[in-house]
Design an enzyme around this catalytic site. Structure first.
Site, PDB file in Angstrom:
ATOM      1  N   HIS A  27       0.841  -1.191   0.000  1.00 22.19           N
ATOM      2  CA  HIS A  27       0.000   0.000   0.000  1.00 22.19           C
ATOM      3  C   HIS A  27       0.882   1.248   0.000  1.00 22.19           C
ATOM      4  O   HIS A  27       2.098   1.166   0.201  1.00 22.19           O
ATOM      5  CB  HIS A  27      -0.884   0.041   1.248  1.00 22.19           C
ATOM      6  CG  HIS A  27      -1.892  -1.056   1.339  1.00 22.19           C
ATOM      7  ND1 HIS A  27      -3.231  -0.854   1.180  1.00 22.19           N
ATOM      8  CD2 HIS A  27      -1.743  -2.374   1.590  1.00 22.19           C
ATOM      9  CE1 HIS A  27      -3.878  -2.005   1.324  1.00 22.19           C
ATOM     10  NE2 HIS A  27      -2.987  -2.945   1.587  1.00 22.19           N
ATOM     11  N   GLU A  62       3.311  -0.583   3.942  1.00 19.53           N
ATOM     12  CA  GLU A  62       3.069   0.783   3.476  1.00 19.53           C
ATOM     13  C   GLU A  62       4.418   1.321   3.008  1.00 19.53           C
ATOM     14  O   GLU A  62       5.323   1.546   3.816  1.00 19.53           O
ATOM     15  CB  GLU A  62       2.497   1.634   4.604  1.00 19.53           C
ATOM     16  CG  GLU A  62       1.195   1.107   5.188  1.00 19.53           C
ATOM     17  CD  GLU A  62      -0.015   1.485   4.350  1.00 19.53           C
ATOM     18  OE1 GLU A  62       0.154   2.258   3.373  1.00 19.53           O
ATOM     19  OE2 GLU A  62      -1.125   1.023   4.670  1.00 19.53           O
TER      20      GLU A  62
END
Length: 393
Positions: free
Chosen positions: A121, A212
Site C-alpha cells: 500500500h 506501506e
C-alpha cells in the site's frame, strides 16, 4: 511466497512488483546466485494489481488519490470475512456475498499451501502486522491486538523495515505519528475489520504483513528508480523469511501422509489450528528455539515432540521434520481402520468447535486443499510459497 498489490489507489506497489518479477527473471536467466537461491528454493506468486477498477480510476494526487473502491464502490481491504466476527461471534462467512476480487483471492488461498505473504500500500512508511481487528478479548494488550505468533510477526516486519532504505528510521507522513523501527501492530495503528492480512493468518495459515511503502500513493515517474532501490533489498529479504521455522509431513500408522492432521505448537493457540495440506505437509514459521509440538489425527495416539529449531533463512531451507503417528489399538486387539479423507476432515472441523467453522474446505474430486497462504512456497515436496499483492488503496 505471495505478493499482492494494494486495494487502494497506490500505483507504486504495482510498479515495484512488476519490477521484482523482471529482476528475478533476469537474474535467473543470467545465473546470478541471489536469484538462483530464491527461485530454486521458493515458489513466488505475485499479483501486481488486485483492484484493477481502482487502478484505472486513480489520479496523480499524492495523498488523496481516488480509486480505493472497485467498480461497485467497495473497499476490498474491508470486504474479507472478519476473523473475530466470524469465529468469536459465530457469524457465517457469507463468502458468496463478497466482491468478486475477494472471492478470487480466497479461492487462490485454497489452491496453494501459502506460508508467507504481503500486500503493498501507499500513504505511509511502515510494516504493519496482525491483528488489525479485535473484540476486546485477551488478545488486547497495551492497545495492541496480539496474535499467538506476535514474535514472528515483529521479526518479519523488522526484516522488511531494517532492509529498507529509510523505513526503519520511523519517518512519519504528514499528520501520522512516527513508528518505532518502522513497524506497527495493525490494531494499535488503527483498527479495521474485514482486512486481508487477518483473514490470511486465521483461515489460510499464512503469515501476512501490510507494507506501506511510500508517503505518496502516486509518486512522479522520475522517483520510481530510487523507490525501487529503497525496496528491492527488503522485498528479497522478506521472501527469504519463508524459510523460518520447521516444515515436514505427518504420516499415519500405515506410513501414508495425511491431510488435516492438527499440528500445534505449545503456547501458540491459534484461532484456527494449523493443519496439514493435501500432501500431508505442514509449515510453521518460528524463530530459533525449542518448541513442543502436539500432533493429533483421528484414530491415532496424540504425538508430542520437542524440536530445537535453527535459523533457516540463511540456508534457504527451514528445518525438516516428519511426524510418525501410531494407531490406537482397539479393545479386540485389532488396530482401528484409518479414517477416509472425508471422515477425518469432518471430524477435525467439528472437534472442539462444533458451532463455528475454520473454513477448511476440501474438494476431494478436484484435489482441493486446506487453506494456506505464503510469499515463498513449494509445489511437490517441501518448498514454501510466498505471495506479494498490490492493493490499490
Amino acid at each position: 511466497m505471495m505478493a499482492r498489490g494494494s486495494a487502494s489507489p497506490d500505483v507504486l506497489g504495482r510498479v515495484l512488483l512488476l519490477q521484482l518479477i523482471d529482476d528475478l527473471v533476469r537474474g535467473y536467466r543470467n545465473n546470478e546466485t541471489w536469484s538462483l537461491q530464491v527461485l530454486n528454493s521458493t515458489r513466488v506468486h505475485i499479483l501486481p494489481t488486485m483492484n484493477p477498477d481502482g487502478f484505472d480510476a486513480s489520479n496523480t494526487d499524492c495523498m488523496y488519490s481516488q480509486g480505493r473502491g472497485n467498480y461497485n464502490g467497495i473497499d476490498l481491504n474491508r470486504n474479507f470475512p472478519d476473523a473475530f466476527a466470524g469465529l468469536r461471534r459465530q457469524q457465517q462467512l457469507d463468502e458468496e456475498k463478497r466482491e468478486a476480487e475477494v472471492r478470487a483471492v480466497i479461492g487462490w488461498l485454497r489452491s496453494e499451501s501459502f506460508v508467507l505473504s504481503a500486500n503493498l500500500h501507499g500513504g505511509a512508511l511502515v510494516a504493519s502486522y496482525p491483528y488489525d481487528s479485535s473484540n476486546g478479548g485477551k488478545e488486547l494488550v497495551g492497545g495492541a491486538s496480539i496474535s499467538p505468533d506476535d514474535d514472528v510477526f515483529i521479526h518479519l516486519a523488522k526484516v522488511y523495515s531494517h532492509s529498507h532504505g529509510s523505513m526503519h528510521r520511523g519517518y512519519h507522513c504528514g499528520d501520522s505519528r512516527p513508528f518505532q523501527d518502522g513497524v506497527t501492530n495493525g490494531y494499535q495503528w488503527y483498527p479495521l475489520t474485514g482486512g486481508m492480512q487477518d483473514y490470511n493468518y486465521v483461515w489460510a495459515q499464512c503469515l501476512e504483513l501490510t507494507l506501506e511503502i511510500s508517503c505518496c500513493k502516486f509518486p512522479p515517474a522520475n522517483q520510481l528508480p530510487a523507490l525501487w532501490m529503497e525496496n528491492r533489498k527488503s522485498l528479497l529479504a522478506f521472501i527469504q523469511q519463508v524459510h523460518l521455522g520447521v516444515k515436514g509431513r505427518v504420516f499415519d500408522g500405515s506410513g501414508v501422509p495425511v491431510q488435516n492432521a492438527v499440528v500445534e505448537v505449545k503456547g501458540r493457540s491459534n484461532m484456527c489450528p494449523f493443519r496439514t495440506d493435501q500432501h500431508g505437509e505442514y509449515y510453521r514459521l518460528l524463530l530459533p528455539g525449542n518448541y513442543s509440538f502436539t500432533v493429533t489425527y483421528p484414530g491415532h495416539k496424540v504425538l508430542t515432540e520437542t524440536l530445537n529449531v535453527p535459523h533457516g533463512p540463511d540456508h534457504y531451507s527451514a528445518m525438516k521434520h516428519d511426524f510418525m503417528l501410531r494407531l490406537i489399538p482397539t479393545t479386540t486387539g485389532r488396530t482401528q481402520a484409518r479414517p477416509t479423507n472425508a471422515n477425518h476432515n469432518q471430524a477435525n472441523i467439528t472437534k472442539g468447535n462444533p458451532s463455528t467453522t475454520c473454513n477448511y474446505t476440501i474438494h476431494l474430486d478436484s484435489g482441493g486443499d486446506v487453506s494456506r497462504c505464503t510469499w515463498t512456497g513449494l509445489g511437490v515436496g517441501l518448498g514454501l510459497v510466498a505471495v506479494l499483492r498490490s492493493l490499490i488503496g
